[in-house]
Design a protein around this motif. Structure first.
Motif, PDB file in Angstrom:
ATOM      1  N   SER A  14       0.806  -1.217   0.000  1.00 23.67           N
ATOM      2  CA  SER A  14       0.000   0.000   0.000  1.00 23.67           C
ATOM      3  C   SER A  14       0.839   1.266   0.000  1.00 23.67           C
ATOM      4  CB  SER A  14      -0.933  -0.008   1.218  1.00 23.67           C
ATOM      5  OG  SER A  14      -1.811  -1.108   1.168  1.00 23.67           O
ATOM      6  N   ARG A  18       1.311   3.786  -3.352  1.00 25.20           N
ATOM      7  CA  ARG A  18       0.873   5.174  -3.300  1.00 25.20           C
ATOM      8  C   ARG A  18       2.043   6.123  -3.622  1.00 25.20           C
ATOM      9  NH1 ARG A  18      -3.160   8.349  -0.925  1.00 25.20           N
ATOM     10  NH2 ARG A  18      -4.476   6.591  -1.500  1.00 25.20           N
ATOM     11  N   ARG A  21       2.721   5.977  -7.447  1.00 24.78           N
ATOM     12  CA  ARG A  21       1.670   6.610  -8.257  1.00 24.78           C
ATOM     13  C   ARG A  21       1.722   8.131  -8.166  1.00 24.78           C
ATOM     14  NH1 ARG A  21      -3.632   5.058  -6.138  1.00 24.78           N
ATOM     15  NH2 ARG A  21      -4.394   6.329  -7.865  1.00 24.78           N
ATOM     16  N   TYR A  98      -4.205  -3.321  -8.303  1.00 25.73           N
ATOM     17  CA  TYR A  98      -2.956  -2.635  -7.983  1.00 25.73           C
ATOM     18  C   TYR A  98      -2.053  -2.524  -9.204  1.00 25.73           C
ATOM     19  CZ  TYR A  98      -3.477  -1.984  -2.965  1.00 25.73           C
ATOM     20  OH  TYR A  98      -3.882  -1.540  -1.736  1.00 25.73           O
ATOM     21  N   ILE A 324       0.342   4.537   3.654  1.00 28.40           N
ATOM     22  CA  ILE A 324      -0.167   5.260   2.486  1.00 28.40           C
ATOM     23  C   ILE A 324       0.104   6.758   2.632  1.00 28.40           C
ATOM     24  CG2 ILE A 324      -2.284   5.939   1.293  1.00 28.40           C
ATOM     25  CD1 ILE A 324      -3.336   3.102   1.878  1.00 28.40           C
ATOM     26  N   HIS A 328       2.525   9.008   0.205  1.00 31.06           N
ATOM     27  CA  HIS A 328       1.990  10.172  -0.505  1.00 31.06           C
ATOM     28  C   HIS A 328       2.790  11.417  -0.155  1.00 31.06           C
ATOM     29  CE1 HIS A 328      -1.899  11.920  -2.343  1.00 31.06           C
ATOM     30  NE2 HIS A 328      -0.955  12.842  -2.400  1.00 31.06           N
TER      31      HIS A 328
END
Length: 467
Positions: A14, A18, A21, A98, A324, A328
């Motif tokens: 996870s 993140r 991405r 995913y 996550i 980020h």
């Protein structure tokens, strides 16, 4: 030096997904290396399949409870194999989600085991996910280690190899008739509840006097009662000494100080450790502490410039949403517009839940933690939920607020009872925002609900104590 990528993420869980991405969305050239399964522990061997199994047990409870409401429903036998097959289909679907998310973001995917050659280069060796892939090397200006955690084993216990960890539970071909769970933390409590709800005879062994060390005392005491009500035979303050296999395949257990019993399965649930085996962190200059966690600063950077670590491999707040948020925030800081990065909140404002039946949830300071900081008041409610006035099930709800006496700020909110995680998510907003008890008091409750109790508790039950 020219690098293959701007960012290389080791780990397709996870946090790593993140981070990859968001970085790719900022225009970075990004790659992710995963050697076992896309989605990481949470999707494959943790929160997601575990909650499915908790829900399976709840359906059996509801079938029994329905008779109190006039329904002619009788609980039948549970089909473990059917549950595992359905769970596997959903996990396979999520694995594909995913992969699609990463590819749609323009991230390059590599399947295999990553091994550091130096601080900017990793060698990818074939694994079970891609057994025929040729070894290759990749270089990156920045590398993020997001490999998560792995179950702790207890080699000092004689015959420990006869037990299993939570990783193996999800693939058992059939439900054992008798299960012994070693450990009283999140994982032990949740799996003890799962097996008991699905029809197994369950015993628990744990070192502490109460389960869930670190949670609020009232909730821990309430959970001890809930374990008993579920029919789980608990052995607090005890340790497992040895395991031996009988000729018929059953396992004979001996506890330290004497005593024991025979079981069909021993589940070790005594914690997890950072998963760094085989990475060769020393080749990159990355340091670990005595517990094996990768040492990072407040931004997730190691002592080696350009090398970062996020999530459970840092062994700080080992929760999927935290990983996550860290991923980020790191991607924003490294590749986003200056000043526009997200920040994650660490410490007491992070909510947590334990998916027993009934579940627990908590955010903020416990009563003892608040008392050690200063004077605080406790607001406590215990009651039988409306549903069980008719079902006849012995199940109590506990709701608790801890309030700073000087400022009236709500320092903590805790609940044991049905829908506790759903209810506490809203209270987490209040605690993170620093709302006061007076502001909760001015909130109109939704009636009739259990949740309204959090905005109708008016008189302190007692002063907070650290004992």
């Amino acid at each position: 030096m020219a690098f293959d990528f701007d960012l290389l993420v080791i780990g397709g869980g996870s946090g790593g997904v993140r981070c990859a991405r968001i970085a790719a969305g900022h225009g970075a050239r990004v790659a992710v290396v995963e050697g076992r399964h896309w989605g990481g522990t949470c999707v494959n061997l943790g929160c997601v399949p575990k909650k499915m199994m908790v829900q399976a047990g709840e359906y059996g409870d509801w079938a029994e409870d329905a008779r109190g409401f006039g329904w002619d429903i009788h609980r039948g036998a549970h089909d473990w194999a059917a549950l595992i097959e359905a769970k596997n289909r959903e996990i396979e679907r999520l694995n594909g989600v995913y992969v699609r998310l990463l590819r749609n973001a323009g991230v390059s995917l590599f399947e295999g085991h990553a091994i550091f050659e130096d601080a900017h280069t990793v060698r990818i060796e074939p694994t079970g996910l891609a057994p025929n892939a040729p070894p290759r090397c990749l270089s990156a200006a920045r590398i993020v280690i997001a490999t998560g955690g792995t179950p702790v084993v207890q080699p000092h216990i004689e015959g420990h190899e006869l037990g299993i960890s939570s990783d193996q539970v999800f693939h058992l071909p059939q439900r054992p008739r008798r299960v012994t769970v070693v450990g009283g933390g999140y994982i032990g409590v949740e799996f003890a509840g799962i097996f008991a709800a699905l029809g197994a005879e369950v015993r628990m062994i744990y070192r502490q006097a109460l389960p869930l060390r670190g949670f609020d005392q009232d909730l821990r005491e309430g959970l001890g009662e809930a374990l008993h009500d579920r029919g789980i035979d608990i052995h607090p303050g005890r340790l497992l000494h040895s395991i031996r296999r009988h000729a018929d395949g059953a396992l004979a257990l001996e506890l330290t100080g004497g005593g024991g019993w025979t079981t069909d399965l021993v589940l070790f649930a005594v914690g997890r450790r950072p998963k760094t085996d085989g990475l060769r962190l020393d080749a990159a200059g990355v340091t670990q502490d005595e517990a094996g966690r990768i040492v990072v600063d407040e931004h997730g950077e190691t002592a080696v410039p350009g090398l970062y670590a996020i999530g459970d491999v840092c062994n700080r707040d080992n929760l999927t949403p935290v990983a996550i948020a860290e991923g980020h925030a790191l991607a924003d800081r490294l590749f986003g517009p200056k000043g526009g990065e997200r920040r994650w909140m660490l410490g007491s404002s992070i909510p947590k839940a334990v998916f027993f039946s009934p579940p627990l949830a908590s955010v903020g300071l416990t009563e003892a933690e608040a008392a050690r900081r200063g004077e605080a008041d406790v607001f406590l409610a215990r009651f039988t939920p409306m549903r069980h006035a008719l079902s006849g099930r012995t199940r109590r709800t506990i709701m608790k607020l801890v309030v700073d006496r000087r400022t009236d700020v709500v320092l903590g909110a805790h609940m044991l009872g049905e829908e506790a995680p759903e209810i506490l998510q809203g209270l987490a907003v209040a605690v993170a925002a620093g709302l006061t008890k007076a502001q909760l008091d001015r909130t109109v409750g939704i009636h009739p609900t259990s949740a309204e109790e959090f905005v109708t508790m008016r008189t302190p039950t007692r002063a907070a104590t650290a004992d």
